[in-house]
Write a protein that holds these residues in place. Structure first.
Motif, PDB file in Angstrom:
ATOM      1  N   VAL A 146       0.837  -1.198   0.000  1.00 16.25           N
ATOM      2  CA  VAL A 146       0.000   0.000   0.000  1.00 16.25           C
ATOM      3  C   VAL A 146       0.876   1.253   0.000  1.00 16.25           C
ATOM      4  N   LEU A 147       1.974   1.205   0.750  1.00 15.12           N
ATOM      5  CA  LEU A 147       2.899   2.332   0.767  1.00 15.12           C
ATOM      6  C   LEU A 147       3.446   2.612  -0.631  1.00 15.12           C
ATOM      7  N   GLU A 148       3.848   1.564  -1.325  1.00 20.36           N
ATOM      8  CA  GLU A 148       4.375   1.734  -2.683  1.00 20.36           C
ATOM      9  C   GLU A 148       3.306   2.255  -3.634  1.00 20.36           C
ATOM     10  N   ALA A 149       2.067   1.805  -3.446  1.00 16.14           N
ATOM     11  CA  ALA A 149       0.973   2.319  -4.273  1.00 16.14           C
ATOM     12  C   ALA A 149       0.750   3.807  -3.993  1.00 16.14           C
ATOM     13  N   GLY A 150       0.857   4.198  -2.729  1.00 19.22           N
ATOM     14  CA  GLY A 150       0.720   5.603  -2.374  1.00 19.22           C
ATOM     15  C   GLY A 150       1.824   6.455  -2.969  1.00 19.22           C
ATOM     16  N   MET A 151       3.021   5.882  -3.019  1.00 18.00           N
ATOM     17  CA  MET A 151       4.131   6.585  -3.667  1.00 18.00           C
ATOM     18  C   MET A 151       3.859   6.766  -5.160  1.00 18.00           C
ATOM     19  N   ASP A 152       3.393   5.701  -5.793  1.00 21.60           N
ATOM     20  CA  ASP A 152       3.088   5.774  -7.226  1.00 21.60           C
ATOM     21  C   ASP A 152       1.980   6.791  -7.518  1.00 21.60           C
ATOM     22  N   ALA A 153       1.077   6.941  -6.553  1.00 20.99           N
ATOM     23  CA  ALA A 153      -0.041   7.876  -6.733  1.00 20.99           C
ATOM     24  C   ALA A 153       0.350   9.321  -6.423  1.00 20.99           C
ATOM     25  N   GLY A 154       1.570   9.542  -5.956  1.00 18.92           N
ATOM     26  CA  GLY A 154       2.019  10.893  -5.630  1.00 18.92           C
ATOM     27  C   GLY A 154       1.389  11.452  -4.374  1.00 18.92           C
ATOM     28  N   LEU A 155       1.117  10.568  -3.393  1.00 13.80           N
ATOM     29  CA  LEU A 155       0.461  10.995  -2.164  1.00 13.80           C
ATOM     30  C   LEU A 155       1.291  10.714  -0.921  1.00 13.80           C
ATOM     31  N   VAL A 156       2.523  10.289  -1.088  1.00 13.55           N
ATOM     32  CA  VAL A 156       3.414  10.010   0.034  1.00 13.55           C
ATOM     33  C   VAL A 156       4.625  10.932  -0.048  1.00 13.55           C
ATOM     34  N   ALA A 157       4.940  11.608   1.059  1.00 14.01           N
ATOM     35  CA  ALA A 157       6.113  12.484   1.175  1.00 14.01           C
ATOM     36  C   ALA A 157       6.045  13.689   0.251  1.00 14.01           C
ATOM     37  N   GLN A 158       4.842  14.080  -0.140  1.00 15.23           N
ATOM     38  CA  GLN A 158       4.726  15.170  -1.103  1.00 15.23           C
ATOM     39  C   GLN A 158       4.507  16.531  -0.455  1.00 15.23           C
ATOM     40  N   ASP A 159       4.644  16.612   0.873  1.00 16.29           N
ATOM     41  CA  ASP A 159       4.685  17.911   1.531  1.00 16.29           C
ATOM     42  C   ASP A 159       6.068  18.537   1.386  1.00 16.29           C
ATOM     43  N   ILE A 160       7.035  17.772   0.904  1.00 14.79           N
ATOM     44  CA  ILE A 160       8.362  18.311   0.609  1.00 14.79           C
ATOM     45  C   ILE A 160       8.256  19.235  -0.608  1.00 14.79           C
ATOM     46  N   GLY A 161       9.024  20.314  -0.587  1.00 11.29           N
ATOM     47  CA  GLY A 161       8.935  21.333  -1.627  1.00 11.29           C
ATOM     48  C   GLY A 161       9.270  20.831  -3.020  1.00 11.29           C
ATOM     49  N   GLU A 162       8.723  21.480  -4.004  1.00  7.22           N
ATOM     50  CA  GLU A 162       8.939  21.093  -5.400  1.00  7.22           C
ATOM     51  C   GLU A 162      10.413  21.167  -5.781  1.00  7.22           C
ATOM     52  N   GLU A 163      11.155  22.099  -5.184  1.00  9.38           N
ATOM     53  CA  GLU A 163      12.567  22.248  -5.536  1.00  9.38           C
ATOM     54  C   GLU A 163      13.403  21.058  -5.089  1.00  9.38           C
ATOM     55  N   TYR A 164      12.828  20.223  -4.213  1.00  3.53           N
ATOM     56  CA  TYR A 164      13.535  19.022  -3.755  1.00  3.53           C
ATOM     57  C   TYR A 164      12.838  17.742  -4.209  1.00  3.53           C
ATOM     58  N   GLY A 165      11.914  17.873  -5.166  1.00  3.86           N
ATOM     59  CA  GLY A 165      11.306  16.700  -5.764  1.00  3.86           C
ATOM     60  C   GLY A 165       9.901  16.376  -5.321  1.00  3.86           C
ATOM     61  N   GLY A 166       9.344  17.127  -4.365  1.00  2.00           N
ATOM     62  CA  GLY A 166       7.990  16.866  -3.901  1.00  2.00           C
ATOM     63  C   GLY A 166       6.953  17.713  -4.627  1.00  2.00           C
ATOM     64  N   ARG A 167       5.735  17.690  -4.116  1.00  2.03           N
ATOM     65  CA  ARG A 167       4.655  18.478  -4.705  1.00  2.03           C
ATOM     66  C   ARG A 167       4.378  19.755  -3.919  1.00  2.03           C
TER      67      ARG A 167
END
Length: 382
Positions: A45-66
């Motif tokens: 489920v964690l990997e699916a969440g990563m694929d969906a772009g919903l895990v660790a995406q509070d990180i800034g866009e300049e460092y690869g997040g959303r």
């Protein structure tokens, strides 16, 4: 019945809320019972969440997040925790502690540690609590002694999410002995493969069983000086700010759990008969459901107001403590009332209400026990 409708949610957070709802319906809810029973780490489920772009995406866009902001994270957490708190906690902890590195760390630290988490190549964790100390952040005893080459950590940490699974942690440790006890702590980045780092899972919990916490022992664990986050002695103040944001999100944990309890109970009483009548026809049942709904709506309105206040830096400590306390206690109250209306069936472990009841007991403790939150509310109010 859509208790988590988006009319109260700021417009910019509605799309990601819908993403989270669709993901939760497809990946979290269908797996909730299985992972509660086997208490295994839900890697799939964690990997699916990563694929969906919903895990660790509070990180800034300049460092690869959303670059999700606090309101977007609250929207996601409402949906995830409604589906299942244990799996949801695993998804949320995959980047725990990263906000501290992003706000206070050096550019080199951000590139080396934040980017792999944002790109879902690594997961992180945060180590603060200790076996004998939980909410007293100025009473921790794990030490980081300065050496010519960096720092050496000795001590223990407890209740650490991803203590075993993470690639690195942000660790809170004592670095001073001044009279100002709040200036004696610092934050460090510690890779989990460092020599002197040993971790094991804490024995099974009564709730949130799909999330894993661990016990860490630091025994002469060396980290280079460049792994100090920010300035020495600033750790307590970094955590205080971090927890203001975190407590708003934990309020979302409570809202999701309360919504699950109400939905499950409403459905049950409308399908169950007793004494020749539908249970929902009894006035006592209707009053209980009315109380549950009122408390939920009050908590949710408060939580979203607090999210705006904290995001704008307006009395953040007060609003964070208020919403965390109200929302998590609403979850415990709604789940307990739901258990009562389910009668004897409430004690069956396969019942969703039983899982929610167990899970709801946990957020009232983490991110600062609610007794501590009441201290903060009073002190920052007056």
């Amino acid at each position: 019945m859509d208790l988590l409708d988006d009319t109260i949610v700021p417009e910019h957070a509605r799309d990601v809320k819908q993403e989270a709802r669709e993901f939760a319906d497809e990946h979290i809810a269908p797996n909730a019972e299985e992972y509660f029973e086997n208490a295994e780490y839900p890697w799939d489920v964690l990997e699916a969440g990563m694929d969906a772009g919903l895990v660790a995406q509070d990180i800034g866009e300049e460092y690869g997040g959303r670059g999700f902001d606090l309101q977007q994270m609250l929207a996601i957490n409402e949906e995830f925790y409604r589906a299942d708190a244990g799996i949801a906690l695993t998804l949320m902890l995959a980047s725990f502690g990263c906000e501290i590195v992003e706000q206070y760390g050096s550019e080199d630290q951000k590139e080396e540690y934040l980017r792999p988490v944002a790109e879902n190549d690594q997961i992180s964790g945060l180590a603060v609590s200790e076996p004998q100390t939980g909410s007293d952040m100025a009473g921790m005893t794990t030490e980081a002694e300065k050496t010519d080459d960096g720092y050496v950590l000795d001590g223990e940490k407890y209740w650490v999410g991803n203590a075993v699974e993470a690639d690195w942690l942000t660790v809170y440790a004592k670095t001073g002995e001044s009279e100002d006890r709040y200036s004696n702590y610092s934050m460090f980045i510690v890779p989990t493969d460092a020599e002197g780092y040993e971790a094991e899972h804490i024995p099974e919990k009564m709730g949130m069983r799909a999330s894993k916490q661990g016990h860490i022992v630091f025994d002469g664990c060396e980290v280079p000086e460049e792994n100090l986050i920010g300035t020495e002695g600033g750790g307590f103040y970094m955590l205080a700010d971090f927890f203001n944001h975190g407590r708003v999100v934990v309020g979302g944990h409570g809202l999701g759990l309360a919504a699950a309890a109400i939905e499950e109970t409403y459905e049950f009483v409308h399908d169950r008969e007793a004494f020749g009548r539908n249970i929902a026809d009894f006035q006592a049942t209707q009053h209980t459901l009315a109380e549950m709904r009122m408390e939920f709506e009050a908590a949710r309105a408060l939580n979203w107001r607090a999210a705006e206040k904290v995001q704008n830096g307006e009395d953040a400590g007060f609003w964070a403590a208020v919403c965390k306390t109200k929302s998590t206690e609403t979850a415990t109250e709604c789940s307990e009332r739901g258990m009562q209306l389910h009668g004897g069936r409430s004690i069956l472990s396969e019942r969703r209400i039983a899982r929610v009841f167990r899970d709801a007991r946990i957020p009232v403790i983490y991110e600062g026990a609610n007794e501590i939150q009441r201290n903060l509310i009073y002190r920052q109010w007056t």
